[in-house]
Design a protein around this motif. Sequence first.
Motif, PDB file in Angstrom:
ATOM      1  N   ASP A 108      41.410  42.665  44.706  1.00 53.77           N
ATOM      2  CA  ASP A 108      42.014  42.576  43.372  1.00 53.77           C
ATOM      3  C   ASP A 108      41.956  41.148  42.849  1.00 53.77           C
ATOM      4  OD1 ASP A 108      42.877  45.334  43.085  1.00 53.77           O
ATOM      5  OD2 ASP A 108      44.414  44.874  44.592  1.00 53.77           O
ATOM      6  N   LEU A 109      42.280  40.197  43.720  1.00 53.16           N
ATOM      7  CA  LEU A 109      42.241  38.795  43.301  1.00 53.16           C
ATOM      8  C   LEU A 109      40.808  38.363  43.019  1.00 53.16           C
ATOM      9  CD1 LEU A 109      44.841  37.195  45.752  1.00 53.16           C
ATOM     10  CD2 LEU A 109      45.205  38.211  43.504  1.00 53.16           C
ATOM     11  N   ASP A 110      39.877  38.792  43.850  1.00 51.08           N
ATOM     12  CA  ASP A 110      38.475  38.460  43.624  1.00 51.08           C
ATOM     13  C   ASP A 110      37.975  39.029  42.297  1.00 51.08           C
ATOM     14  OD1 ASP A 110      38.372  37.050  46.010  1.00 51.08           O
ATOM     15  OD2 ASP A 110      37.448  38.713  47.140  1.00 51.08           O
ATOM     16  N   ALA A 111      38.403  40.237  41.972  1.00 50.71           N
ATOM     17  CA  ALA A 111      38.010  40.844  40.696  1.00 50.71           C
ATOM     18  C   ALA A 111      38.567  40.047  39.517  1.00 50.71           C
ATOM     19  CB  ALA A 111      38.484  42.302  40.630  1.00 50.71           C
ATOM     20  N   MET A 112      39.790  39.569  39.644  1.00 57.04           N
ATOM     21  CA  MET A 112      40.374  38.741  38.578  1.00 57.04           C
ATOM     22  C   MET A 112      39.616  37.417  38.457  1.00 57.04           C
ATOM     23  SD  MET A 112      42.741  40.419  37.002  1.00 57.04           S
ATOM     24  CE  MET A 112      43.779  39.202  36.180  1.00 57.04           C
ATOM     25  N   ARG A 113      39.285  36.814  39.584  1.00 49.92           N
ATOM     26  CA  ARG A 113      38.504  35.564  39.551  1.00 49.92           C
ATOM     27  C   ARG A 113      37.141  35.804  38.907  1.00 49.92           C
ATOM     28  NH1 ARG A 113      40.532  35.173  45.301  1.00 49.92           N
ATOM     29  NH2 ARG A 113      42.362  33.815  45.134  1.00 49.92           N
ATOM     30  N   ALA A 114      36.503  36.905  39.269  1.00 55.52           N
ATOM     31  CA  ALA A 114      35.191  37.235  38.704  1.00 55.52           C
ATOM     32  C   ALA A 114      35.281  37.461  37.190  1.00 55.52           C
ATOM     33  CB  ALA A 114      34.609  38.473  39.388  1.00 55.52           C
TER      34      ALA A 114
ATOM     35  N   PHE B  43      39.561  34.454  35.574  1.00 55.11           N
ATOM     36  CA  PHE B  43      40.930  33.979  35.709  1.00 55.11           C
ATOM     37  C   PHE B  43      41.041  32.947  36.835  1.00 55.11           C
ATOM     38  CE2 PHE B  43      41.302  37.976  33.536  1.00 55.11           C
ATOM     39  CZ  PHE B  43      42.289  37.741  32.590  1.00 55.11           C
ATOM     40  N   THR B  44      41.846  31.930  36.595  1.00 49.12           N
ATOM     41  CA  THR B  44      42.115  30.938  37.630  1.00 49.12           C
ATOM     42  C   THR B  44      43.184  31.473  38.572  1.00 49.12           C
ATOM     43  OG1 THR B  44      43.917  29.848  36.433  1.00 49.12           O
ATOM     44  CG2 THR B  44      41.657  29.069  35.962  1.00 49.12           C
ATOM     45  N   ASP B  45      43.296  30.843  39.737  1.00 47.43           N
ATOM     46  CA  ASP B  45      44.349  31.253  40.670  1.00 47.43           C
ATOM     47  C   ASP B  45      45.729  31.074  40.054  1.00 47.43           C
ATOM     48  OD1 ASP B  45      42.485  32.025  42.534  1.00 47.43           O
ATOM     49  OD2 ASP B  45      42.954  30.444  43.966  1.00 47.43           O
ATOM     50  N   ASP B  46      45.921  30.010  39.264  1.00 43.95           N
ATOM     51  CA  ASP B  46      47.227  29.820  38.613  1.00 43.95           C
ATOM     52  C   ASP B  46      47.512  30.927  37.605  1.00 43.95           C
ATOM     53  OD1 ASP B  46      47.966  27.577  40.075  1.00 43.95           O
ATOM     54  OD2 ASP B  46      47.186  26.162  38.580  1.00 43.95           O
ATOM     55  N   GLU B  47      46.505  31.369  36.874  1.00 45.48           N
ATOM     56  CA  GLU B  47      46.714  32.472  35.929  1.00 45.48           C
ATOM     57  C   GLU B  47      47.021  33.774  36.668  1.00 45.48           C
ATOM     58  OE1 GLU B  47      43.963  31.222  32.107  1.00 45.48           O
ATOM     59  OE2 GLU B  47      42.964  32.026  33.893  1.00 45.48           O
TER      60      GLU B  47
ATOM     61  N   GLY C 138      51.185  37.842  38.224  1.00 46.17           N
ATOM     62  CA  GLY C 138      51.998  38.480  39.253  1.00 46.17           C
ATOM     63  C   GLY C 138      53.448  38.044  39.209  1.00 46.17           C
ATOM     64  N   ALA C 139      53.677  36.758  38.998  1.00 48.05           N
ATOM     65  CA  ALA C 139      55.048  36.235  38.968  1.00 48.05           C
ATOM     66  C   ALA C 139      55.827  36.783  37.779  1.00 48.05           C
ATOM     67  CB  ALA C 139      55.029  34.716  38.958  1.00 48.05           C
ATOM     68  N   ILE C 140      55.183  36.892  36.628  1.00 48.27           N
ATOM     69  CA  ILE C 140      55.856  37.446  35.447  1.00 48.27           C
ATOM     70  C   ILE C 140      56.177  38.927  35.682  1.00 48.27           C
ATOM     71  CG2 ILE C 140      55.582  38.034  32.997  1.00 48.27           C
ATOM     72  CD1 ILE C 140      53.900  35.365  32.808  1.00 48.27           C
ATOM     73  N   ALA C 141      55.229  39.654  36.244  1.00 46.18           N
ATOM     74  CA  ALA C 141      55.496  41.070  36.566  1.00 46.18           C
ATOM     75  C   ALA C 141      56.664  41.183  37.545  1.00 46.18           C
ATOM     76  CB  ALA C 141      54.240  41.728  37.140  1.00 46.18           C
ATOM     77  N   ALA C 142      56.713  40.296  38.530  1.00 50.69           N
ATOM     78  CA  ALA C 142      57.793  40.329  39.528  1.00 50.69           C
ATOM     79  C   ALA C 142      59.132  39.943  38.913  1.00 50.69           C
ATOM     80  CB  ALA C 142      57.448  39.400  40.691  1.00 50.69           C
ATOM     81  N   LEU C 143      59.152  38.872  38.119  1.00 51.43           N
ATOM     82  CA  LEU C 143      60.407  38.458  37.486  1.00 51.43           C
ATOM     83  C   LEU C 143      60.956  39.567  36.595  1.00 51.43           C
ATOM     84  CD1 LEU C 143      62.613  36.391  36.740  1.00 51.43           C
ATOM     85  CD2 LEU C 143      61.083  35.612  34.903  1.00 51.43           C
ATOM     86  N   PHE C 144      60.076  40.211  35.855  1.00 55.36           N
ATOM     87  CA  PHE C 144      60.574  41.242  34.953  1.00 55.36           C
ATOM     88  C   PHE C 144      60.902  42.544  35.665  1.00 55.36           C
ATOM     89  CE2 PHE C 144      59.826  38.074  31.902  1.00 55.36           C
ATOM     90  CZ  PHE C 144      60.847  38.299  30.984  1.00 55.36           C
ATOM     91  N   ALA C 145      60.408  42.739  36.873  1.00 54.68           N
ATOM     92  CA  ALA C 145      60.914  43.854  37.684  1.00 54.68           C
ATOM     93  C   ALA C 145      62.395  43.619  37.948  1.00 54.68           C
ATOM     94  CB  ALA C 145      60.127  43.971  38.986  1.00 54.68           C
ATOM     95  N   LEU C 146      62.748  42.379  38.267  1.00 53.78           N
ATOM     96  CA  LEU C 146      64.153  42.000  38.451  1.00 53.78           C
ATOM     97  C   LEU C 146      64.923  42.159  37.144  1.00 53.78           C
ATOM     98  CD1 LEU C 146      66.489  40.507  40.053  1.00 53.78           C
ATOM     99  CD2 LEU C 146      65.514  38.410  39.073  1.00 53.78           C
ATOM    100  N   SER C 147      64.416  41.585  36.092  1.00 61.11           N
ATOM    101  CA  SER C 147      65.084  41.637  34.798  1.00 61.11           C
ATOM    102  C   SER C 147      65.275  43.077  34.326  1.00 61.11           C
ATOM    103  CB  SER C 147      64.262  40.851  33.768  1.00 61.11           C
ATOM    104  OG  SER C 147      64.869  40.901  32.501  1.00 61.11           O
TER     105      SER C 147
END
Length: 189
Positions: A142-148, A151-155, A160-169
């Motif tokens: 999945d990460l390789d597909a995003m890089r291809a 997308f940068t690793d930071d993006e 992922g972090a936004i999806a995770a934070l909003f799972a909490l929210s």
Amino acid sequence: MSDRPISRFDVPDLHDLPDDIRELILGIQEKSGFVPNVFLAFARRPAEFRAFFAFHDALMDSNDGLSKAERELIVVATSATNRCLYCVVAHGAILRIRAKNPQLADQVAVNPAKADLTERERHIVDYALKVAGDSANVTDDDLDAMRAAGFTDDEIWDIGAIAALFALSNRYANFTGMRPNDEFYAMAR
């Protein structure tokens, strides 16, 4: 304005809040013309308020990588999957403003597969939805597909972090019964 409660839990009076939280909320009110209910609902627990909004602001206010509209796109897509009325309505309004597109938020919330997305947005939404709905099965592929896809690793991290934070929210908003402000429904329509 609705006279219905904004939460199943007591909401503190603005004047009873710690100074830093009261000042932040008043600043939001000055900027937007109203106080989003999420601030009042979270204010009942000042330490959690500070921690949540520090994390929120670190992810959502960043100018690196993803655009502000792309960040809101993630919130709307994942919040719809998590059936969070508050976040879909509130962040849908913000997405309409940031994307300058009055249809996008509704399309993504109802059926992201049929939304009018660019190829980049499609990759963002698809990856965010996998993180939101099946994070245990996110793989190196999945990460390789995003890089291809450019997308940068930071993006990729931010998606992922936004999806995770909003799972909490989303879960906070759902268990508290947090009601979206009436003002959000008409914004940028």
